[in-house]
Design an enzyme around this catalytic site. Structure first.
Site, PDB file in Angstrom:
ATOM      1  CG  HIS A   1     -65.250  80.634  58.964  1.00 38.58           C
ATOM      2  ND1 HIS A   1     -64.347  79.882  59.695  1.00 38.58           N
ATOM      3  CD2 HIS A   1     -65.601  79.878  57.894  1.00 38.58           C
ATOM      4  CE1 HIS A   1     -64.148  78.724  59.073  1.00 38.58           C
ATOM      5  NE2 HIS A   1     -64.889  78.696  57.978  1.00 38.58           N
TER       6      HIS A   1
ATOM      7  CB  CYS B   1     -64.148  79.061  66.130  1.00 36.48           C
ATOM      8  SG  CYS B   1     -63.983  80.609  65.302  1.00 36.48           S
TER       9      CYS B   1
END
Ligand code: ARG
Length: 275
Positions: free
Chosen positions: A168, A261
């Site tokens: 990511h 996150c």
């Protein structure tokens, strides 16, 4: 229009967090997380963000959705709109209806992706100034990023992610303000590195600290919160005029996640100049 009077962050308690499948190289079902330790680490992160002045909103955890704790992936927020995630892996697809319900009850307009496009929210799409930096290939599709660009009428710079460990964009890139960002050069190819060099000040993170998710940091004003064990980055941040804070998050590294996150900024990231 939703009004926020201070930095506002969405989190989801880790009641049902665990390593139940393997969808990135950090996850290994034979290295399970410890629930009590995970809760302590999550609470410490939550309390630190509150101490730094954030208004932390909570999403109700759901059994069977162990990665729901990673609210960064719920969607990309821009003013009162949220582009909901369309997860690549079936294991996380059940999160989207839960996220959609939360956003709608909070007064956001939710926008679902046209079918066939994958998009993993703020995990892969981060504003630095008025430009949306967009990680693609491993999880999100480049076509999804272009679609968002046309919807928001903003410039999109797609960045191909070349190392599966940095699957990511928020694992290897972190805008601090409209002209400054942290990044781990090893996660990008030459072309992406050249695209990133448009940002006026880029602070490189070294490989061992990148692997401790140094880039996965939460920015609140001039405070930067990250996993512990990243002394080089902490000293670089001090030189750049920031106040670093570290807190242990190794239980979440087991799932391939860390501070950033576990959060989703609802009122706009510090670095974002929204279109
Ligand atoms: N286990 C999760 C996954 O692989 C971790 C997500 C981390 N989130 C992030 N924004 N990097 O999808």
């Amino acid at each position: 229009m939703i009004k926020f009077s201070r930095p506002t962050i969405l989190m989801c308690p880790p009641d049902f967090y665990g390593i139940e499948y393997e969808i990135n190289p950090w996850m290994n079902r034979s290295v399970p997380s410890d629930l009590e330790r995970s809760k302590r680490q999550w609470n410490a992160l939550h309390d630190l963000l509150v101490q730094l002045g954030a208004d932390v909103r909570l999403m109700q955890p759901v059994a069977g959705l162990p990665d729901l704790v990673f609210t960064a992936n719920a969607g990309l927020v821009c003013r009162n709109k949220v582009f909901l995630a369309s997860f690549r892996h079936a294991a996380r697809q059940g999160e989207t209806p839960v996220d959609a319900e939360w956003f709608q009850s909070a007064g956001f307009e939710t926008i679902a992706f046209p079918s066939g496009h994958n998009f993993e929210g703020a995990g892969d799409a981060l504003f630095c100034g008025d430009t949306l930096y967009a990680g693609y290939l491993v999880r999100s599709d480049v076509s999804s990023m272009q679609w968002i660009g046309t919807q928001l009428n903003c410039r999109v710079i797609p960045l191909q992610l070349v190392d599966d460990h940095y699957y990511h964009l928020d694992t290897c890139f972190c805008p601090l303000n409209a002209e400054t960002a942290l990044y781990y050069p090893g996660a990008f190819d030459d072309y992406a590195r050249r695209a990133l060099s448009q940002i006026r000040s880029l602070i490189p993170v070294q490989a061992d600290e990148a692997a401790r998710f140094a880039c996965n940091a939460v920015v609140v004003g001039h405070h930067v919160v990250m996993n512990q064990g990243c002394p080089q980055l902490e000293s670089d941040l001090v030189k750049a005029g920031y106040v670093p804070h570290s807190t242990p998050l190794d239980e979440f590294l087991k799932a391939g996640g860390s501070a950033k996150c576990l959060t989703l900024r609802l009122d706009g990231e510090e670095a974002a100049v929204w279109p």
